[in-house]
Design an enzyme around this catalytic site. Structure first.
Site, PDB file in Angstrom:
ATOM      1  N   SER A   1      58.046  41.181  42.956  1.00 53.87           N
ATOM      2  CA  SER A   1      58.666  42.502  42.907  1.00 53.87           C
ATOM      3  C   SER A   1      60.017  42.374  42.198  1.00 53.87           C
ATOM      4  O   SER A   1      60.058  42.066  41.005  1.00 53.87           O
ATOM      5  CB  SER A   1      58.801  43.090  44.308  1.00 53.87           C
ATOM      6  OG  SER A   1      59.055  44.473  44.243  1.00 53.87           O
TER       7      SER A   1
ATOM      8  N   ASP B   1      33.163  51.716  44.589  1.00 57.29           N
ATOM      9  CA  ASP B   1      33.110  50.439  45.312  1.00 57.29           C
ATOM     10  C   ASP B   1      32.055  49.499  44.768  1.00 57.29           C
ATOM     11  O   ASP B   1      32.286  48.303  44.593  1.00 57.29           O
ATOM     12  CB  ASP B   1      32.883  50.713  46.805  1.00 57.29           C
ATOM     13  CG  ASP B   1      32.856  49.442  47.647  1.00 57.29           C
ATOM     14  OD1 ASP B   1      33.289  48.390  47.147  1.00 57.29           O
ATOM     15  OD2 ASP B   1      32.409  49.497  48.797  1.00 57.29           O
TER      16      ASP B   1
ATOM     17  N   ASP C   1      31.097  46.859  40.882  1.00 54.07           N
ATOM     18  CA  ASP C   1      31.126  45.414  40.636  1.00 54.07           C
ATOM     19  C   ASP C   1      29.942  44.702  41.289  1.00 54.07           C
ATOM     20  O   ASP C   1      29.900  43.473  41.338  1.00 54.07           O
ATOM     21  CB  ASP C   1      32.436  44.815  41.140  1.00 54.07           C
ATOM     22  CG  ASP C   1      32.652  45.058  42.636  1.00 54.07           C
ATOM     23  OD1 ASP C   1      31.752  45.627  43.292  1.00 54.07           O
ATOM     24  OD2 ASP C   1      33.719  44.675  43.147  1.00 54.07           O
TER      25      ASP C   1
ATOM     26  N   ASP D   1      31.929  46.094  49.261  1.00 55.89           N
ATOM     27  CA  ASP D   1      32.872  45.291  50.047  1.00 55.89           C
ATOM     28  C   ASP D   1      34.227  45.968  50.222  1.00 55.89           C
ATOM     29  O   ASP D   1      35.205  45.320  50.621  1.00 55.89           O
ATOM     30  CB  ASP D   1      33.063  43.922  49.396  1.00 55.89           C
ATOM     31  CG  ASP D   1      33.535  44.031  47.940  1.00 55.89           C
ATOM     32  OD1 ASP D   1      33.692  45.162  47.445  1.00 55.89           O
ATOM     33  OD2 ASP D   1      33.729  42.971  47.306  1.00 55.89           O
TER      34      ASP D   1
ATOM     35  N   ASP E   1      48.349  48.110  43.413  1.00 57.49           N
ATOM     36  CA  ASP E   1      49.778  48.149  43.749  1.00 57.49           C
ATOM     37  C   ASP E   1      50.284  49.585  43.700  1.00 57.49           C
ATOM     38  O   ASP E   1      50.105  50.288  42.704  1.00 57.49           O
ATOM     39  CB  ASP E   1      50.557  47.272  42.772  1.00 57.49           C
ATOM     40  CG  ASP E   1      51.949  46.913  43.273  1.00 57.49           C
ATOM     41  OD1 ASP E   1      52.631  47.795  43.816  1.00 57.49           O
ATOM     42  OD2 ASP E   1      52.348  45.748  43.110  1.00 57.49           O
TER      43      ASP E   1
ATOM     44  N   HIS F   1      51.024  46.250  47.381  1.00 58.65           N
ATOM     45  CA  HIS F   1      52.339  45.621  47.253  1.00 58.65           C
ATOM     46  C   HIS F   1      52.685  44.924  48.565  1.00 58.65           C
ATOM     47  O   HIS F   1      53.532  45.378  49.331  1.00 58.65           O
ATOM     48  CB  HIS F   1      53.394  46.663  46.888  1.00 58.65           C
ATOM     49  CG  HIS F   1      54.612  46.089  46.226  1.00 58.65           C
ATOM     50  ND1 HIS F   1      54.623  45.664  44.918  1.00 58.65           N
ATOM     51  CD2 HIS F   1      55.852  45.846  46.702  1.00 58.65           C
ATOM     52  CE1 HIS F   1      55.822  45.210  44.606  1.00 58.65           C
ATOM     53  NE2 HIS F   1      56.592  45.304  45.680  1.00 58.65           N
TER      54      HIS F   1
END
Length: 556
Positions: free
Chosen positions: A204, A272, A275, A279, A448, A486
């Site tokens: 950060s 979701d 891919d 999960d 993030d 984050h």
């Protein structure tokens, strides 16, 4: 009686040579071997003159020096010498930089500077573990460690030091060099020699500091870990102001947490499994982004019979003002003027690709704007942006950020430019760092909610455009983590980045795909491959979803 003859002269000579050789080896080993810092307590009161520090100061003072035994309560780092002190400011009223340096009894010949977080304000001791690292703290592994408070006292959320120019310069970049030079001098005094390798690690604000280090002080570091870097600092603060204005100045622009959660759940329903794995992690962000129009349309409230018809409290859809708030985050900031290094934008967040803005660092949880903004009620981005305007930009603690025109800042434009040069870390010229063999690892979450992952990717792409992919590959690794926010998220990675960096610097073994363990409470222990950008983990279609071996790194 016949006397027994002694050893032949050749044998005696060989023994002597062997003994001398052994002494030389022992001496050489002693020179290289880790050793207890000599006379730790003698370093108390040590004064470093201004000339020993590479930027202007009034010198430095070691205020305390104490051996911390391995048996001390709570100490997991073995025996080490703890030094604390101050680097004297030049301007009256500016706080000194407080620092801590730790010299382990069994030194591995390396040093590690720790970065800060938020607005810093507290001394980073360097005694704790690395973020994301499952292993022992660097100090326990033999690293000499050090950190500082970036040149002011307070908490990571307090921005009032922005009224002091030397403190702002220290926070932006100068504290890094000053603390580095002081620590280096103390390490040499403690061990009698400088470190073989100097590293930096932070996330950060600390990530921004890592990029600042390689841009401004490339000769000082051999390797840097810069995670979730707040690169375009003015940009992230300005986009926070814009989002806050949508929430509190535009009628109906506020979204309660339940609607933010509904956005997140809708995105999960659509993206979701792109891919290959159900999960709760969106790994294929690019394919999900292609479905963004579909997602937004499914969230939009139907047209009202009358423009004056009020929104019901139990509505489970998003009105035009609410969508505008989210789209201001999603689209990012495009400025009609340039900040330092020609930065004229701040790229948007993955709002409709799996970022959860109901977190502690997310959007506002209260429909009322407090007189003094707070992170949870009014949103982290807005609260930080508001403080930046009041203390850093306008120098007016009473300034009302709801009325600030980000697109046309008027007399504050010059100040914005100057601050972006001081704090921004957007300089793409890292040629000196590359030329001398420095290495860089960056890890960031694709979800993030504080630092836009797309801004980090854009800086990486700017390096590729400038130097070519092969040259960037020679010194940099970028890892984008699906599901990680984050510091929180549905996937929180744990991986030994310091070990990977040290192996790269010391042995030339460049890291490729790494393997990370999830330490999120609900899914602790599952593993995934950590893919080099732009690749992402794709499920192979068979095998345990909790095992990294069931996934491969796929290109979007």
């Amino acid at each position: 009686m016949k006397r027994r003859s002694g050893p032949a002269p050749e044998f005696r000579k060989a023994v002597v040579l062997a003994a001398l050789s052994l002494v030389a080896c022992v001496h050489a080993f002693a020179q290289r071997a880790p050793s207890l810092p000599l006379h730790c307590t003698d370093l108390a009161g040590a004064v470093l003159p201004p000339a020993s520090i590479g930027l202007p100061t009034n010198g430095a003072l070691v205020q305390t020096a104490a051996m911390i035994p391995a048996t001390a309560t709570g100490n997991l780092n073995g025996d080490f010498c703890r030094l604390t002190g101050v680097i004297r400011a030049q301007s009256a009223g500016t706080p000194d930089i407080r620092f801590e340096v730790n010299l382990p009894s069994r030194w591995n010949g390396r040093a590690l500077q720790f970065g800060g977080g938020g607005y810093s304000g507290v001394v980073v001791t360097g005694t704790g573990p690395m973020p994301f690292s499952p292993d022992r703290a660097p100090l326990a592994r033999g690293y000499a460690t050090f950190g500082d408070d970036s040149g002011h006292n307070g908490t990571s959320s307090e921005a009032n030091f922005g009224l002091l120019e030397e403190a702002v310069t220290n926070f932006g970049y100068a504290h890094l060099k000053k603390a580095h030079d002081v620590a280096l001098a103390l390490i040499e005094r403690g061990y009698g020699r400088p470190p073989e390798h100097m590293y930096f690690a932070g996330g950060s604000t600390g990530g921004r500091e890592g990029y600042t280090a390689i841009q401004r002080y490339p000769d000082d570091y051999d390797g840097v870990i810069a995670n979730s870097p707040a690169l375009n600092f003015s940009g992230v603060r300005l986009i926070g102001v814009v989002v806050g204005q949508h929430e509190y100045r535009t009628p109906g622009g506020y979204l309660p947490p339940r609607l933010l959660e509904q956005v997140y759940e809708r995105v999960m329903q659509v993206c979701d499994t792109l891919d290959g794995a159900a999960d709760a992690i969106i790994s294929d962000v690019q394919s999900c982004r292609a479905k963004e129009p579909e997602i937004i349309e499914s969230l939009r409230c139907p047209a009202r019979a009358s423009p004056d018809e009020p929104q019901r409290a139990d509505d489970d859809c998003l009105t035009p003002p609410q969508l505008a708030t989210l789209e201001s985050l999603d689209d990012g900031l495009r400025l009609p003027y340039a900040l330092a290094w020609n930065a004229d934008s701040y790229l948007g967040y993955n709002v409709f690709e799996g970022t959860r803005f109901t977190s502690m660092l997310g959007l506002a949880h209260s429909a009322q704007r407090l007189p003094q903004l707070a992170f949870v009620p009014n949103g982290y981005l807005y609260a930080q942006g508001d403080a930046y305007l009041r203390y850093f930009i306008t120098h007016d603690p009473t300034f009302d950020s709801t009325n600030f025109d980000v697109m046309h800042p008027g007399r504050y434009r010059e100040r914005l430019f100057a601050l972006s040069a001081t704090i921004g870390a957007m300089n793409p010229d890292v040629s000196r760092y590359i030329a001398r063999g420095g290495k860089l690892i960056t890890l960031q979450g694709l979800a993030d909610e504080v630092i836009s992952p797309n801004q980090t990717i854009a800086y990486y792409q700017a390096l590729v455009d400038r130097y070519g992919e092969a040259r960037v590959d020679s010194f940099m690794r970028l890892y984008m983590v699906p599901g990680y926010q984050h510091g929180n998220g549905v996937f929180i990675p744990s991986v030994d980045l310091l070990g990977a960096l040290d192996d790269w610097v010391t042995n030339g073994n460049a890291p490729e795909t790494l393997f990370v363990t999830d330490i999120a409470q609900a899914t602790n222990g599952r593993t995934r491959p950590l893919c080099r950008y732009p690749a992402f983990p794709r499920y192979l279609g068979k095998g345990n979803l909790n095992h990294a071996t069931s996934f491969t790194c796929a290109m979007p």
